[in-house]
Enzyme design. Structure first.
Site, PDB file in Angstrom:
ATOM      1  N   HIS A 140       0.808  -1.223   0.000  1.00 31.84           N
ATOM      2  CA  HIS A 140       0.000   0.000   0.000  1.00 31.84           C
ATOM      3  C   HIS A 140       0.847   1.282   0.000  1.00 31.84           C
ATOM      4  CE1 HIS A 140      -2.964   2.919   1.719  1.00 31.84           C
ATOM      5  NE2 HIS A 140      -3.785   2.228   0.950  1.00 31.84           N
ATOM      6  N   SER A 189      -4.781  -5.234  -1.118  1.00 30.78           N
ATOM      7  CA  SER A 189      -5.986  -4.416  -1.120  1.00 30.78           C
ATOM      8  C   SER A 189      -6.668  -4.333  -2.470  1.00 30.78           C
ATOM      9  CB  SER A 189      -5.656  -3.004  -0.634  1.00 30.78           C
ATOM     10  OG  SER A 189      -4.699  -2.397  -1.477  1.00 30.78           O
TER      11      SER A 189
HETATM   12  C1  LIG Z   1      -3.349  -2.120   2.803  1.00 37.85           C
HETATM   13  C2  LIG Z   1      -3.736  -0.855   3.481  1.00 37.85           C
HETATM   14  N1  LIG Z   1      -2.960  -0.361   4.452  1.00 37.85           N
HETATM   15  C3  LIG Z   1      -3.261   0.769   5.084  1.00 37.85           C
HETATM   16  C4  LIG Z   1      -4.385   1.479   4.774  1.00 37.85           C
HETATM   17  C5  LIG Z   1      -4.660   2.749   5.498  1.00 37.85           C
HETATM   18  O1  LIG Z   1      -5.485   2.518   6.572  1.00 37.85           O
HETATM   19  P1  LIG Z   1      -6.385   3.714   7.142  1.00 37.85           P
HETATM   20  O2  LIG Z   1      -7.548   3.832   6.234  1.00 37.85           O
HETATM   21  O3  LIG Z   1      -6.732   3.268   8.524  1.00 37.85           O
HETATM   22  O4  LIG Z   1      -5.532   4.930   7.131  1.00 37.85           O
HETATM   23  C6  LIG Z   1      -5.231   1.004   3.765  1.00 37.85           C
HETATM   24  C7  LIG Z   1      -6.476   1.673   3.343  1.00 37.85           C
HETATM   25  O5  LIG Z   1      -6.894   2.679   3.523  1.00 37.85           O
HETATM   26  C8  LIG Z   1      -4.902  -0.182   3.102  1.00 37.85           C
HETATM   27  O6  LIG Z   1      -5.667  -0.661   2.121  1.00 37.85           O
END
Ligand SMILES: Cc1ncc(COP(=O)(O)O)c(C=O)c1O
Length: 379
Positions: free
Chosen positions: A137, A182
């Site tokens: 991500h 994701s």
């Molecule tokens: C794989 C992944 N890590 C981290 C995040 C970030 O998390 P947050 O929405 O709590 O900032 C997301 C999505 O938003 C994600 O898909």
């Protein structure tokens, strides 16, 4: 020109560049309701693209916990956790997360994004090496860049390439991957990456944003990060791991130290949601059954998670299929580069416990018809 006018001209010029490359983004008002329903720009739709996989964001037990905490403790935390923002609900949530993950401790952050931005630079820096999956991500990439360590990307899920990069790496090596990806919904080879870390002295850190509550995996990672914004249905991020590392984050993770603690209602909602998640494992199983049924109906390979990508390719085509679905009352936004690699614009379809089987069947039928009628790409 005044400074104000030059600033406006600057923003307008940047926007027209984004427009020209199809990368200009815009907001659409969306009011989510129960059962996967939502009002999108005034239109009633069933959403097949949100991350509320267990449909806990609207669960009465969760919203009641948030309402009670707001009345008792206030709407905001009033400061950073190191000053006055460390409401006791933080420790309760951290104990809960550590127990769930089987680790010595946990630290709650403002969001998953902030957890990655702060944790990675607290672990490695100049002279060290980060070896990471190319599809990790944006916030893992962001944390890696902020750390000052050398960043080496391996091809998606290619452990042999990861091993080659680790072998040639300088300093402490940090291996980074997601547990469930994701945008593709596939899973990482965690046991192989764990063995690689163990054999070479590297540390493995995983991002479980899309795994918690829906995909059960044995996870050998020393550092397990995740978010409260997806299956937990609320907001916030966390990191689980050894107790001294949690203490180190308290002092050294800049996105922990220099930001306001989460509001008590948000913490209380997360604790209540974790209670429901643990008491009702059938919620995750139901969402997974929906994903499997959808794939079966469309002749797609069986899914590894509740995320099913329909790769369309050209951005305009993906937008067209998304718009046609919306016409029929289904919300699946098109995901375009740079969020996904160039040429792989897609529909990222997700399933939730709040959907009913009839919703899934009707949606699959609508998508099939649209793809056959209106799209050059076949399933
Ligand atoms: C794989 C992944 N890590 C981290 C995040 C970030 O998390 P947050 O929405 O709590 O900032 C997301 C999505 O938003 C994600 O898909």
């Amino acid at each position: 020109m005044t400074s104000f006018e030059r600033l406006k001209a600057f923003a307008e010029q940047k926007l027209s560049q984004l427009e020209a490359t199809g990368q200009r983004r815009s907001l659409v008002e969306t009011a989510r309701e129960t059962g996967g329903r939502a009002a999108r720009a005034g239109r009633d739709v069933i959403s097949f693209c949100d991350n509320d996989y267990l449909s806990l964001s609207h669960d009465a037990r969760v919203t009641q916990a948030a309402a009670d905490a707001a009345r008792l403790y206030g709407a905001g935390s009033g400061g950073s956790r190191l000053i006055t923002g460390n409401h006791p609900l933080n420790a309760a949530l951290e104990d809960r997360l550590a127990r769930l993950k089987g680790t010595e401790g946990a630290r709650v952050f403002g969001s998953g994004f902030l957890a990655n931005l702060g944790t990675i630079p607290a672990l490695v820096g100049k002279g060290d090496t980060i070896v990471m999956d190319e599809l990790a991500h944006a916030c893992m990439h962001g944390g890696a860049r902020l750390s000052g360590a050398q960043v080496r990307l391996f091809r998606h899920n290619d452990v042999a390439e990861a091993a080659r990069l680790v072998k040639d790496a300088a300093g402490q090596v940090l291996l980074l991957t997601e547990t469930v990806f994701s945008m593709d919904g596939d899973v990482a080879p965690l046991s192989e990456l764990g063995a690689l870390a163990e054999a070479t002295g590297a540390w493995l850190m995983t991002d479980d944003a899309h795994g918690l509550g829906v995909v059960k995996q044995d996870n050998p990672a020393q550092i397990q990060m995740g978010t409260l914004s997806k299956a937990v249905g609320g907001y916030g991020g966390y990191v689980c791991g050894p107790a001294p590392l949690m203490d180190l984050l308290t002092s050294r993770a800049r996105s922990f130290v220099y930001t306001t603690g989460l509001p008590p209602p948000v913490l209380a909602a997360a604790i209540a949601a974790l209670d429901v998640m643990e008491a009702e494992p059938e919620r995750g199983a139901k969402a997974s059954r929906h994903a499997a049924l959808f794939c079966e109906l469309l002749g797609l390979p069986a899914p590894s998670s509740v995320i099913v990508p329909i790769i369309i390719g050209p951005e305009a085509e993906a937008m067209r299929v998304s718009a046609a679905l919306l016409e029929r009352g289904y919300l699946v936004t098109a995901i375009r580069p740079p969020t996904v690699p160039a040429g792989t614009a897609r529909l990222r379809v997700t399933f939730a416990a709040g959907h009913e089987e009839a919703d899934v069947r009707a949606f699959a039928g609508a998508l099939k018809e649209i793809m056959e009628l209106a799209c050059a790409v076949t399933l």
